[in-house]
Design a protein around this motif. Structure first.
Motif, PDB file in Angstrom:
ATOM      1  N   LYS A  37     -11.234  49.307 -56.414  1.00  0.00           N
ATOM      2  CA  LYS A  37      -9.778  49.240 -56.447  1.00  0.00           C
ATOM      3  C   LYS A  37      -9.171  48.940 -55.078  1.00  0.00           C
ATOM      4  CE  LYS A  37      -9.542  52.560 -60.229  1.00  0.00           C
ATOM      5  NZ  LYS A  37      -9.227  53.933 -60.605  1.00  0.00           N
ATOM      6  N   LYS A  38      -9.832  49.402 -54.046  1.00  0.00           N
ATOM      7  CA  LYS A  38      -9.295  49.229 -52.699  1.00  0.00           C
ATOM      8  C   LYS A  38      -9.772  47.932 -52.042  1.00  0.00           C
ATOM      9  CE  LYS A  38      -8.861  54.162 -51.868  1.00  0.00           C
ATOM     10  NZ  LYS A  38      -9.257  55.302 -51.045  1.00  0.00           N
ATOM     11  N   ASN A  39     -10.538  47.130 -52.783  1.00  0.00           N
ATOM     12  CA  ASN A  39     -11.076  45.868 -52.261  1.00  0.00           C
ATOM     13  C   ASN A  39     -11.832  46.048 -50.952  1.00  0.00           C
ATOM     14  OD1 ASN A  39     -10.305  44.190 -54.369  1.00  0.00           O
ATOM     15  ND2 ASN A  39      -8.261  43.901 -53.508  1.00  0.00           N
ATOM     16  N   LYS A  40     -12.646  47.087 -50.891  1.00  0.00           N
ATOM     17  CA  LYS A  40     -13.466  47.308 -49.699  1.00  0.00           C
ATOM     18  C   LYS A  40     -14.547  46.249 -49.636  1.00  0.00           C
ATOM     19  CE  LYS A  40     -12.918  52.081 -48.565  1.00  0.00           C
ATOM     20  NZ  LYS A  40     -13.602  53.219 -48.019  1.00  0.00           N
ATOM     21  N   LYS A  41     -14.838  45.809 -48.436  1.00  0.00           N
ATOM     22  CA  LYS A  41     -15.877  44.799 -48.258  1.00  0.00           C
ATOM     23  C   LYS A  41     -17.256  45.448 -48.226  1.00  0.00           C
ATOM     24  CE  LYS A  41     -13.292  41.286 -45.801  1.00  0.00           C
ATOM     25  NZ  LYS A  41     -13.197  40.511 -44.578  1.00  0.00           N
ATOM     26  N   GLN A  42     -18.219  44.730 -48.778  1.00  0.00           N
ATOM     27  CA  GLN A  42     -19.611  45.143 -48.674  1.00  0.00           C
ATOM     28  C   GLN A  42     -20.458  43.886 -48.549  1.00  0.00           C
ATOM     29  OE1 GLN A  42     -20.620  47.347 -52.225  1.00  0.00           O
ATOM     30  NE2 GLN A  42     -21.165  45.507 -53.328  1.00  0.00           N
ATOM     31  N   VAL A  43     -21.654  44.041 -48.018  1.00  0.00           N
ATOM     32  CA  VAL A  43     -22.565  42.925 -47.852  1.00  0.00           C
ATOM     33  C   VAL A  43     -22.947  42.373 -49.230  1.00  0.00           C
ATOM     34  CG1 VAL A  43     -24.905  42.324 -47.111  1.00  0.00           C
ATOM     35  CG2 VAL A  43     -23.449  43.661 -45.618  1.00  0.00           C
ATOM     36  N   ASN A  44     -22.953  41.057 -49.350  1.00  0.00           N
ATOM     37  CA  ASN A  44     -23.288  40.386 -50.603  1.00  0.00           C
ATOM     38  C   ASN A  44     -24.766  39.998 -50.580  1.00  0.00           C
ATOM     39  OD1 ASN A  44     -23.625  38.563 -52.718  1.00  0.00           O
ATOM     40  ND2 ASN A  44     -21.586  37.659 -52.468  1.00  0.00           N
ATOM     41  N   GLY A  45     -25.600  40.874 -51.134  1.00  0.00           N
ATOM     42  CA  GLY A  45     -27.048  40.668 -51.110  1.00  0.00           C
ATOM     43  C   GLY A  45     -27.490  39.394 -51.810  1.00  0.00           C
ATOM     44  N   ALA A  46     -26.873  39.073 -52.930  1.00  0.00           N
ATOM     45  CA  ALA A  46     -27.248  37.858 -53.661  1.00  0.00           C
ATOM     46  C   ALA A  46     -26.989  36.616 -52.819  1.00  0.00           C
ATOM     47  CB  ALA A  46     -26.485  37.781 -54.978  1.00  0.00           C
ATOM     48  N   GLN A  47     -25.872  36.597 -52.106  1.00  0.00           N
ATOM     49  CA  GLN A  47     -25.544  35.444 -51.270  1.00  0.00           C
ATOM     50  C   GLN A  47     -26.487  35.353 -50.064  1.00  0.00           C
ATOM     51  OE1 GLN A  47     -23.484  33.020 -52.105  1.00  0.00           O
ATOM     52  NE2 GLN A  47     -24.082  31.900 -50.281  1.00  0.00           N
ATOM     53  N   ILE A  48     -26.864  36.486 -49.493  1.00  0.00           N
ATOM     54  CA  ILE A  48     -27.823  36.477 -48.385  1.00  0.00           C
ATOM     55  C   ILE A  48     -29.140  35.879 -48.867  1.00  0.00           C
ATOM     56  CG2 ILE A  48     -29.209  37.912 -46.827  1.00  0.00           C
ATOM     57  CD1 ILE A  48     -26.798  39.872 -46.791  1.00  0.00           C
ATOM     58  N   TYR A  49     -29.596  36.314 -50.035  1.00  0.00           N
ATOM     59  CA  TYR A  49     -30.820  35.778 -50.628  1.00  0.00           C
ATOM     60  C   TYR A  49     -30.716  34.253 -50.755  1.00  0.00           C
ATOM     61  CZ  TYR A  49     -34.349  34.708 -54.152  1.00  0.00           C
ATOM     62  OH  TYR A  49     -35.403  34.156 -54.829  1.00  0.00           O
ATOM     63  N   ASN A  50     -29.597  33.770 -51.288  1.00  0.00           N
ATOM     64  CA  ASN A  50     -29.398  32.330 -51.461  1.00  0.00           C
ATOM     65  C   ASN A  50     -29.358  31.588 -50.124  1.00  0.00           C
ATOM     66  OD1 ASN A  50     -29.376  32.367 -54.285  1.00  0.00           O
ATOM     67  ND2 ASN A  50     -27.194  32.871 -54.346  1.00  0.00           N
ATOM     68  N   GLU A  51     -28.727  32.203 -49.128  1.00  0.00           N
ATOM     69  CA  GLU A  51     -28.656  31.577 -47.793  1.00  0.00           C
ATOM     70  C   GLU A  51     -30.053  31.454 -47.199  1.00  0.00           C
ATOM     71  OE1 GLU A  51     -26.013  30.190 -46.536  1.00  0.00           O
ATOM     72  OE2 GLU A  51     -24.429  31.055 -47.750  1.00  0.00           O
ATOM     73  N   PHE A  52     -30.859  32.485 -47.344  1.00  0.00           N
ATOM     74  CA  PHE A  52     -32.248  32.440 -46.865  1.00  0.00           C
ATOM     75  C   PHE A  52     -33.023  31.357 -47.610  1.00  0.00           C
ATOM     76  CE2 PHE A  52     -33.030  37.039 -45.139  1.00  0.00           C
ATOM     77  CZ  PHE A  52     -32.001  36.876 -44.243  1.00  0.00           C
TER      78      PHE A  52
END
Length: 163
Positions: A35-50
């Motif tokens: 609800k507060k739109n807190k940011k967190q690391v996007n593991g799926a995107q990191i995987y894709n970037e690698f």
């Protein structure tokens, strides 16, 4: 050898470094949650970037992550989130079977003579060492990119004889 230098955390960065040169630096992929739109690391995107930058047939790969820990004065929630980001990075590397190496901030900063210096000093140092990359380190907020670059460079310079 492809070295992936990582300054972990929400505002961190990832550097792809090969044969003593910076290939690319990206900001840590993040997403908003709750609800507060807190940011967190996007593991799926990191995987894709690698995945899109790694050629396992050609590259010998080393992932070098800054070994971070809790510091006095930091809030419990922020430290939990920071530890979660660190754990996500370790999990991705483990799942992808990428060898991980950890370096304490004091160790790589001492190597580049950055102990007891301002946060922005790493950006200045990275520009001195890699002037061809200076346009991508032009903003003060790019100090996290500089940290990732220096972490990768530290490993390259100190471990190439051993590998």
């Amino acid at each position: 050898m492809l070295i992936i230098g990582i300054d972990p955390g929400i505002s961190g960065s990832i550097c792809f470094f090969k044969d003593g040169r910076i290939l690319e630096v990206i900001e840590m992929p993040v997403m908003t949650e709750g609800k507060k739109n807190k940011k967190q690391v996007n593991g799926a995107q990191i995987y894709n970037e690698f995945l899109k930058r790694i050629n396992k047939k050609e590259d010998e790969i080393r992932v070098v992550i800054e070994q971070v820990s809790a510091m006095p004065g930091q809030g419990v929630t922020s430290m939990f989130n920071f530890g979660q980001s660190f754990g996500i990075l370790k999990g991705i590397c483990s799942a992808m079977r990428l060898p991980m190496f950890f370096v304490r901030p004091a160790k790589w900063k001492k190597y580049f003579n950055l102990i007891n210096s301002q946060k922005d000093a790493s950006r200045t140092r990275a520009i001195e060492i890699f002037p061809y990359f200076s346009t991508q380190l032009s903003k003060k907020k790019d100090s996290n990119k500089a940290d990732a670059i220096l972490i990768a460079s530290f490993y390259y310079e100190t471990h190439q004889k051993e590998d």
